[in-house]
Design a protein around this motif. Structure first.
Motif, PDB file in Angstrom:
ATOM      1  N   LYS A  32       0.843  -1.213   0.000  1.00 24.68           N
ATOM      2  CA  LYS A  32       0.000   0.000   0.000  1.00 24.68           C
ATOM      3  C   LYS A  32       0.868   1.250   0.000  1.00 24.68           C
ATOM      4  N   ASN A  33       1.942   1.221   0.759  1.00 21.12           N
ATOM      5  CA  ASN A  33       2.863   2.355   0.821  1.00 21.12           C
ATOM      6  C   ASN A  33       3.519   2.608  -0.536  1.00 21.12           C
ATOM      7  N   VAL A  38       3.975   5.909  -5.550  1.00 15.71           N
ATOM      8  CA  VAL A  38       3.982   6.022  -7.021  1.00 15.71           C
ATOM      9  C   VAL A  38       2.851   6.939  -7.483  1.00 15.71           C
ATOM     10  N   LYS A  39       1.697   6.794  -6.850  1.00  9.61           N
ATOM     11  CA  LYS A  39       0.552   7.642  -7.209  1.00  9.61           C
ATOM     12  C   LYS A  39       0.885   9.117  -6.968  1.00  9.61           C
ATOM     13  N   ALA A  40       1.595   9.370  -5.854  1.00  8.82           N
ATOM     14  CA  ALA A  40       1.904  10.757  -5.480  1.00  8.82           C
ATOM     15  C   ALA A  40       3.104  11.325  -6.230  1.00  8.82           C
ATOM     16  N   ASN A  41       4.121  10.500  -6.471  1.00  9.62           N
ATOM     17  CA  ASN A  41       5.402  11.028  -6.971  1.00  9.62           C
ATOM     18  C   ASN A  41       5.843  10.490  -8.327  1.00  9.62           C
ATOM     19  N   ALA A 186       5.824  -4.271  -7.193  1.00  9.44           N
ATOM     20  CA  ALA A 186       4.553  -3.582  -6.922  1.00  9.44           C
ATOM     21  C   ALA A 186       4.537  -2.188  -7.544  1.00  9.44           C
ATOM     22  N   GLN A 187       5.732  -1.551  -7.634  1.00 11.66           N
ATOM     23  CA  GLN A 187       5.777  -0.195  -8.197  1.00 11.66           C
ATOM     24  C   GLN A 187       5.413  -0.178  -9.673  1.00 11.66           C
TER      25      GLN A 187
END
Length: 427
Positions: A32-33, A38-41, A186-187
């Protein structure tokens, strides 16, 4: 080595057939982290995770044309020909999966049909790691192309020197995929799900991976991104009677065990001698394998089960719901008719799982972990959505109108009823 279990009672089956279990709570928290970062940065997060997880610096995420061109020269002609043969067989098998839907007149003046539309944007995840699975590109890109997907992107982790395996690049360009990105784990799933400055967002994500990739796929599904299926560690079940060849059975079991330490191997047989001979043969073959440590570790979770008869063997195998099911029995086709839960079946002594993994033509992206009870493997349908269409003439509206009004009013939905009534009243 494999644990041998003789004549287990049915009440013991559930425990006996359990897959290796991992603690998913801490795994999910870390995934989740990664998704959040990735969503943010975007690209910055992908490059940072490449440094942390893959121990590699990735200045540019997208593979360049020059990199693809230079990789082509590194692949031997023998391997190129093998990949081309596999591609042809996979295309031949998958091409017949596209069938035009007929228009059906459900009653006079009411015509219904289904329109197949390719999913416009799809993302393919190709594992690198201990085994760069270039064969998976064929299994995913070929049906995607046949379906008519407009944008197909590919993510795969880079090696320590920042390069992508040459066979992966060759296979991708052979399949017409030019958008290839150096990111894994995951990224990579996050990048395809949410999009970054470099990597476009897709509508559906395909491909196998480790537990982090699987967890990421299941989490992004909650955000509205479709996935092919939940897929965990790979597995094989071999059904064998006294006619099976223990040398072949041992080779099949080991071919699965070498995938990784969390792979599962299950042998179910009506012959105790076959089980003993296979176990001895596995010892012999294991020592010569380059990945023998991995395979030996996987075999610690594996079992050989002796059952009383064919009926019990079939029931046990249907309970297990294997990803790959090899039926090395004298009446293999008769037994196959009674199998209800399996991802893909391999019949007879000359149909190893390896054939389907690479070049027979069937797809090797299959449901694992018991999901074969409810999921199919990847096919052209996986890359297509079906839109239903109906066209009613005035006659057709009159034919069903009274029934629709009655049902809508019974549900208390008067506006639904009015949509019919207003049309009837206008004529």
């Amino acid at each position: 080595m494999m644990q041998i279990v003789k004549h287990p009672k049915k009440v013991e089956w559930a425990k006996l057939l359990q897959r290796p279990v991992m603690d998913s709570s801490s795994l999910e928290a870390s995934v989740k982290n990664i998704l959040f970062e990735v969503k943010a940065n975007g690209d910055e997060a992908l490059k940072r995770f490449a440094t942390i997880f893959d121990k590699v610096s990735v200045p540019e995420l997208q593979v360049t044309e020059a990199e693809i061109t230079s990789a082509l020269a590194l692949v031997s002609n023998e391997l190129k020909e093998a990949i081309q043969l596999a591609k042809k067989n996979i295309e031949t098998f998958h091409a017949i999966q596209t069938t035009a839907a007929a228009k059906i007149e459900t009653m006079p003046g009411v015509v219904c049909w289904r329109k197949a539309v390719a999913i416009e944007k799809v993302g393919l995840y190709i594992p690198g790691g201990t085994a760069p699975l270039f064969s998976t590109i064929l299994m995913l890109a070929v049906p995607a192309k046949i379906a008519g997907c407009k944008e197909i992107i590919l993510c795969t982790p880079p090696a320590k020197d920042g390069s992508i395996n040459a066979a992966i690049l060759y296979t991708a360009q052979l399949c017409g995929i030019t958008k290839i990105y150096k990111t894994g784990g995951a990224q990579a799933i996050a990048a395809m799900a949410y999009g970054t400055e470099t990597i476009p967002q897709v509508y559906k994500i395909f491909g196998p991976g480790n537990q982090y990739v699987t967890a990421a796929k299941q989490l992004v599904q909650k955000d509205g991104v479709a996935i092919d299926m939940p897929a965990g560690p790979s597995e094989v079940c071999v059904m064998a009677d006294e006619t099976a060849n223990p040398v072949f059975v041992a080779a099949d079991l080991l071919s699965q065990a070498e995938h990784g330490v969390d792979s599962q191997v299950l042998l179910v047989s009506t012959s105790e001698q076959l089980i003993n001979n296979t176990a001895a043969e596995m010892d012999k073959q294991l020592g010569a394998l380059p990945r023998k440590e991995l395979a030996a570790k996987a075999l610690e979770n594996s079992k050989a089960v002796l059952v009383n008869n064919v009926d019990e063997m079939i029931e046990l195998v249907n309970t297990y719901a294997a990803e790959h099911l090899i039926i090395s029995c004298s009446n293999d086709e008769v037994i196959a008719e009674r199998i209800t839960n399996a991802g893909s079946m391999f019949l007879g002594n000359y149909s190893p799982e390896s054939a389907g993994d690479y070049a027979s033509g069937t797809n090797h992206t299959l449901p694992t972990n018991g999901y074969a009870r409810a999921y199919s493997g990847v096919s052209v349908d996986s890359f297509v959505k079906k839109i239903t269409v109906q066209k009613l003439s005035l006659e057709g509206l009159k034919n069903i109108g009274k029934a629709v009004v009655t049902m809508a009013e019974a549900e208390g939905l008067q506006a639904h009823a009015n949509a019919i009534k207003k049309r009837m009243e206008s004529k």
